[in-house]
Motif scaffolding. Structure first.
Motif, PDB file in Angstrom:
ATOM      1  N   CYS A   1       5.327  -4.077   5.185  1.00 10.21           N
ATOM      2  CA  CYS A   1       4.727  -3.963   3.859  1.00 10.21           C
ATOM      3  C   CYS A   1       3.204  -3.863   3.941  1.00 10.21           C
ATOM      4  N   PRO A   2       2.638  -2.781   3.418  1.00 11.28           N
ATOM      5  CA  PRO A   2       1.186  -2.626   3.501  1.00 11.28           C
ATOM      6  C   PRO A   2       0.430  -3.641   2.650  1.00 11.28           C
ATOM      7  N   THR A   3       1.085  -4.236   1.666  1.00 10.83           N
ATOM      8  CA  THR A   3       0.369  -5.219   0.858  1.00 10.83           C
ATOM      9  C   THR A   3       0.730  -6.640   1.271  1.00 10.83           C
TER      10      THR A   3
ATOM     11  N   ILE B   1      11.570  -1.125  -6.681  1.00 10.68           N
ATOM     12  CA  ILE B   1      12.103  -1.376  -5.343  1.00 10.68           C
ATOM     13  C   ILE B   1      12.578  -2.815  -5.337  1.00 10.68           C
TER      14      ILE B   1
ATOM     15  N   ILE C   1       3.522  -8.439   1.107  1.00  8.84           N
ATOM     16  CA  ILE C   1       4.354  -9.330   0.289  1.00  8.84           C
ATOM     17  C   ILE C   1       5.784  -9.335   0.823  1.00  8.84           C
TER      18      ILE C   1
ATOM     19  N   ILE D   1       9.321  -8.682  -0.494  1.00 15.41           N
ATOM     20  CA  ILE D   1      10.000  -8.103  -1.652  1.00 15.41           C
ATOM     21  C   ILE D   1      11.212  -8.941  -2.049  1.00 15.41           C
TER      22      ILE D   1
ATOM     23  N   CYS E   1       3.327  -5.070  -5.321  1.00 13.24           N
ATOM     24  CA  CYS E   1       4.178  -4.039  -4.709  1.00 13.24           C
ATOM     25  C   CYS E   1       3.760  -2.673  -5.222  1.00 13.24           C
ATOM     26  N   ILE E   2       3.344  -1.791  -4.298  1.00 14.92           N
ATOM     27  CA  ILE E   2       2.892  -0.471  -4.729  1.00 14.92           C
ATOM     28  C   ILE E   2       4.026   0.550  -4.707  1.00 14.92           C
ATOM     29  N   GLY E   3       5.232   0.083  -4.425  1.00 17.50           N
ATOM     30  CA  GLY E   3       6.374   0.992  -4.490  1.00 17.50           C
ATOM     31  C   GLY E   3       6.382   2.038  -3.395  1.00 17.50           C
ATOM     32  N   CYS E   4       5.932   1.654  -2.192  1.00 19.51           N
ATOM     33  CA  CYS E   4       5.829   2.655  -1.130  1.00 19.51           C
ATOM     34  C   CYS E   4       7.144   2.870  -0.412  1.00 19.51           C
ATOM     35  N   ALA E   5       8.098   1.976  -0.632  1.00 17.74           N
ATOM     36  CA  ALA E   5       9.443   2.109  -0.069  1.00 17.74           C
ATOM     37  C   ALA E   5       9.500   1.908   1.441  1.00 17.74           C
ATOM     38  N   ALA E   6       8.417   1.443   2.032  1.00 19.76           N
ATOM     39  CA  ALA E   6       8.452   1.184   3.481  1.00 19.76           C
ATOM     40  C   ALA E   6       9.505   0.124   3.808  1.00 19.76           C
ATOM     41  N   CYS E   7       9.644  -0.860   2.922  1.00 21.27           N
ATOM     42  CA  CYS E   7      10.619  -1.919   3.186  1.00 21.27           C
ATOM     43  C   CYS E   7      12.051  -1.384   3.107  1.00 21.27           C
TER      44      CYS E   7
HETATM   45  S1  SF4 Z   1       7.732  -1.085  -1.564  1.00 20.34           S
HETATM   46 FE1  SF4 Z   1       6.012  -1.132  -0.166  1.00 20.34          FE
HETATM   47  S2  SF4 Z   1       4.546  -2.479  -1.188  1.00 20.34           S
HETATM   48 FE2  SF4 Z   1       6.506  -2.834  -2.187  1.00 20.34          FE
HETATM   49  S3  SF4 Z   1       7.347  -4.557  -1.074  1.00 20.34           S
HETATM   50 FE3  SF4 Z   1       8.165  -2.716  -0.129  1.00 20.34          FE
HETATM   51  S4  SF4 Z   1       6.775  -2.312   1.546  1.00 20.34           S
HETATM   52 FE4  SF4 Z   1       5.748  -3.764   0.193  1.00 20.34          FE
END
Ligand code: SF4
Ligand code: SF4
Lengths: 494, 98
Positions: free
Chosen positions: A291-293, A254, A295, A297, A305-311
Motif C-alpha cells: 500500500c503506497p499510503t 476497494i 494503511i 485496508i 485509501c487512494i483506490g490504487c488497487a495494489a492491495c
Molecule cells: S487500494 Fe491502494 S491505497 Fe487503498 S488500501 Fe489498497 S493499496 Fe492502499
C-alpha cells in the motif's frame, strides 16, 4: 487523523506458509513528516491485472503530456497557451480572453464528471490518473531500479553512509532531477513555443521567467513525487477530503471481505481453514506492504485509501498460491458486501438518483458548451462611441456620428471585411468601408456614419453596424449602436 | 510543529493563488494596467509571475492570521509554572541548571 496499526506479519513462530512473510517497513526511522510524525513508507512493488492498468494509464497520460507540445498544426504548435499574446491555440481553434466562458464551461464539465465518476466508481481518478499518483509511480520505479526492492531500500536507508550508498543516492536523485527538469520544461512548453524554448535551453539563453517556472515546476514534481508522496494525498489534497461527500452505499470501493477473511491467521498450504476455525486471510500482511499510503485496508474504508488497487493485486497472488479463490480484497460496494451481491447486483445499482442527477447536469452542460462552440463566430466586434464629438452637421445637411470599431479576427487566416450600417433610411458609412485584417489579430477602426438630416427624428435612434467577411465564408457580426441627432425643437443634442 | 504551521499557511494560499491568477488575468490584461497612473513597463510574463506571488502572499497573510488567531488560550497564556518545572516534552521547558 486516524492512526493505523500495522499487523506484525513476521511474528515469531508463525508456521510456514508459502508466502515469505516480510516485516512491513521496519528499517526507516520515524521522520518528522509534514503534518505528523511520519514513518517512511517503502511500498513493495506488485504485479497483476490492476498494476498493468495503472501502468497503461501512466504511459497514456505521460505520452500525452510530454508529447502534445511537440505536435504541430498549421505550421504552429497544436496546443499552445500563448500567455504573452493572450491567445490560446487548441488544434484548429483560437481562444481569446473574451472566450472565458468556454474555459468556465470546461472546468464545470471537469468538476461534474469528477463527481459522477466518484459517485459510481470511487477514487478512480486518484488511483489511476492523478499526476500525483502517476509521478509517484514513475519515481518509485526509478528508485526500485537504482536502489532495489522495498527491503533493500529500507536497509540502505538504515545503513551508515558508505561510498556505495552515496553513489546509489546520487544516481537516484540525479535521475529524479533529470525527469523533474524535463517535466518542468514540458510544462513551460505549453505556454512558450516548445521548440523555441528547447533552442533557448540548448544555447543557455532562457528568459528569466521561463527559467524560473521550469525550475519551480520541476522542483514541485521532484518534491511531490520523490519526497512527499502519499502525504500530498493524505494532507494536502482537497479532493481527498471531500470525495466522501459523493460516496454512498453503492459506490465502488476497494474492500476487504471480512465475512470471508476473518478470523485471520497463518496456516500451512495443505491445512483446512475450516478445521482450524480460520477465514481465508492468511495474515501475511502483503496488502499492507504494497500500500503506497501505508494503511491496512482490512480495517475498512479509510480516507487515506487512494483506490490504487495494489492491495487487490497483492492479495490475489496470495490467494492463488494458497489455492483459494481470488478477490478476498476486491472492488465492491458497501451494499454488496453486506448483502452478498454479485457483479450484476453492483452494476445494476450504478443507476440511482444521485448518478442520474449528475448525469443529467453533465449532459446539459456538455450540450450547452458544444452548441456554443459550434455557433461561435470567429469574428468579434465592439462598437464604442467616440466621446469627443457626439454629433456633427456636415456638408449637404447630413448628420455625422463617429464610432470606434474594435474588430477581432479570431480565425487563422487574413480576412477582408466590409462594414455596413442599417436601421434608418439613407444611413451610410462615410469612411472606408473595407478593412483588411491579419490572421488572429485585433484592431480598432474609426468609422464615420452619416444620416441625411431629413431622415432624422431627433434624439437617439437605434442602428445596426454589420461586419461581413468578403470571401463568402459567411462570417458575419451585427452589433447594435446608437445614432444621435440634434433635437427637432432646435436644441442641440447633448 | 513549525513546519506544519508553515505548510498550513502556504499550501491553501497556493491553491487559492492559482485560481485567482487564472480568473484575474483572464479578465484583466497586464498591458492595460497602470501603476500610480503610469503604464507598467514590464512584459506580460513578468506581470503574470509577479501577480501570482502577490496573490500567494495575500493568501498566506490571511492563512497566517487564521493560524495566529485560532491558537487556544493555553497557547496564548503564559505558563504559570517556572521554566524549570514544566512537564517533560514542553518546548519551553528548561533544564534545572542555569
Ligand atoms: S487500494 Fe491502494 S491505497 Fe487503498 S488500501 Fe489498497 S493499496 Fe492502499
Ligand atoms: S488480506 Fe490478503 S494480502 Fe492481506 S493479509 Fe490477508 S491474505 Fe494477506
Amino acid at each position: 487523523m486516524r492512526g493505523v496499526t500495522r499487523p506484525n506479519p513476521g511474528a515469531p513462530g508463525a508456521p510456514v506458509i508459502p508466502i515469505k512473510a516480510v516485516p512491513a517497513a521496519t528499517g526507516g526511522d520515524a521522520e518528522q513528516g509534514l503534518f505528523e510524525v511520519r514513518r517512511k513508507i517503502y511500498p513493495r512493488s506488485v504485479t497483476g491485472w490492476f498494476a498493468t492498468w495503472r501502468w497503461a494509464l501512466v504511459w497514456f497520460t505521460q505520452i500525452l503530456f510530454y508529447g502534445l507540445p511537440w505536435a504541430a498544426w498549421n505550421d504552429r504548435q497544436a496546443v499552445l497557451f500563448d500567455l504573452g499574446a493572450r491567445k490560446f491555440y487548441i488544434f484548429g481553434l483560437v481562444f481569446w480572453p473574451q472566450d472565458f466562458i468556454y474555459l468556465t464551461l470546461l472546468l464545470v464539465i471537469a468538476a461534474i464528471s469528477l463527481f459522477l465518476f466518484t459517485a459510481v466508481a470511487g477514487r478512480l481518478w486518484c488511483g489511476y490518473a492523478c499526476p500525483q499518483t502517476v509521478y509517484t509511480e514513475i519515481f518509485l520505479w526509478i528508485e526500485r531500479v537504482i536502489e532495489g526492492d522495498h527491503n533493500a531500500r529500507a536497509k540502505l536507508d538504515a545503513s551508515p553512509l558508505t561510498g556505495r550508498k552515496f553513489g546509489l543516492k546520487a544516481a537516484k536523485h540525479g535521475a529524479w532531477a533529470a525527469l523533474a527538469f524535463w517535466t518542468g520544461f514540458t510544462f513551460v512548453g505549453y505556454f512558450t513555443p516548445i521548440k523555441m524554448l528547447g533552442g533557448e535551453v540548448l544555447s543557455f539563453s532562457l528568459g528569466p521567467w521561463e527559467t524560473f517556472w521550469i525550475f519551480f515546476y520541476g522542483f514541485a514534481t521532484y518534491g511531490n513525487a520523490g519526497w512527499m508522496r502519499e502525504q500530498v494525498c493524505k494532507y494536502m489534497c482537497p479532493y481527498a477530503r471531500f470525495q466522501g461527500a459523493m460516496f454512498d452505499g453503492d459506490t465502488l470501493i476497494i474492500a476487504y471481505d471480512q465475512h470471508r477473511g476473518d478470523p485471520r491467521g497463518s496456516r500451512g498450504k495443505k491445512a483446512d481453514p475450516k478445521a482450524l476455525g480460520l477465514g481465508d486471510c492468511v495474515d501475511c500482511g502483503i496488502c499492507v506492504q504494497v500500500c503506497p499510503t501505508g494503511i491496512d485496508i482490512r480495517d475498512g474504508l479509510q480516507y487515506e485509501c487512494i483506490g490504487c488497487a495494489a492491495c487487490i493485486d497483492g492479495c490475489d497472488q496470495v490467494m492463488e498460491k494458497m489455492g483459494y479463490s481470488k478477490g478476498l480484497i476486491r472492488y465492491s460496494t458497501e451494499h454488496a458486501l453486506r448483502e452478498n451481491l454479485g457483479l450484476v447486483g453492483i452494476v445494476s445499482r450504478f443507476v440511482r438518483p444521485r448518478t442520474l442527477a449528475y448525469t443529467a447536469i453533465l449532459a446539459t452542460v456538455v450540450v450547452a458548451a458544444a452548441t456554443a462552440l459550434l455557433m461561435r463566430v470567429p469574428l468579434k466586434v465592439d462598437v464604442i462611441r467616440d466621446r469627443g464629438a457626439m454629433v456633427r452637421e456636415v456638408e449637404d445637411g447630413e448628420l455625422e456620428n463617429v464610432y470606434r470599431l474594435q474588430v477581432m479576427n479570431a480565425t487563422e487566416s487574413a480576412h477582408r471585411y466590409r462594414i455596413t450600417v442599417e436601421g434608418l433610411p439613407g444611413i451610410r458609412v462615410a469612411s472606408e468601408p473595407v478593412i483588411d485584417m491579419a490572421a488572429a489579430s485585433t484592431r480598432a477602426f474609426p468609422v464615420r456614419i452619416r444620416l441625411p438630416g431629413a431622415q432624422s427624428s431627433g434624439g437617439s435612434q437605434k442602428i445596426f453596424i454589420g461586419v461581413t467577411a468578403e470571401d463568402g465564408s459567411g462570417i458575419q457580426v451585427r452589433e447594435k449602436a446608437v445614432f444621435l441627432s440634434p433635437r427637432k425643437d432646435g436644441n442641440r443634442a447633448p | 510543529m513549525l513546519t506544519q504551521r508553515i505548510a498550513w499557511i502556504l499550501w491553501p494560499a497556493f491553491l487559492v493563488a492559482c485560481a485567482i491568477e487564472v480568473v484575474f488575468f483572464t479578465l484583466f490584461d497586464p498591458a492595460d494596467m497602470q501603476l500610480l497612473g503610469e503604464p507598467l513597463e514590464a512584459s506580460r510574463m513578468a506581470i503574470y509571475s509577479v501577480g501570482f506571488f502577490v496573490f500567494w502572499a495575500l493568501g498566506a497573510a490571511s492563512s497566517f492570521l487564521t493560524c495566529f488567531l485560532q491558537r487556544s488560550p493555553w497557547e496564548v497564556n503564559r505558563c504559570p509554572l517556572p521554566a524549570t518545572q514544566r512537564p517533560d516534552g514542553c518546548p519551553k521547558r528548561e533544564g534545572p541548571c542555569c
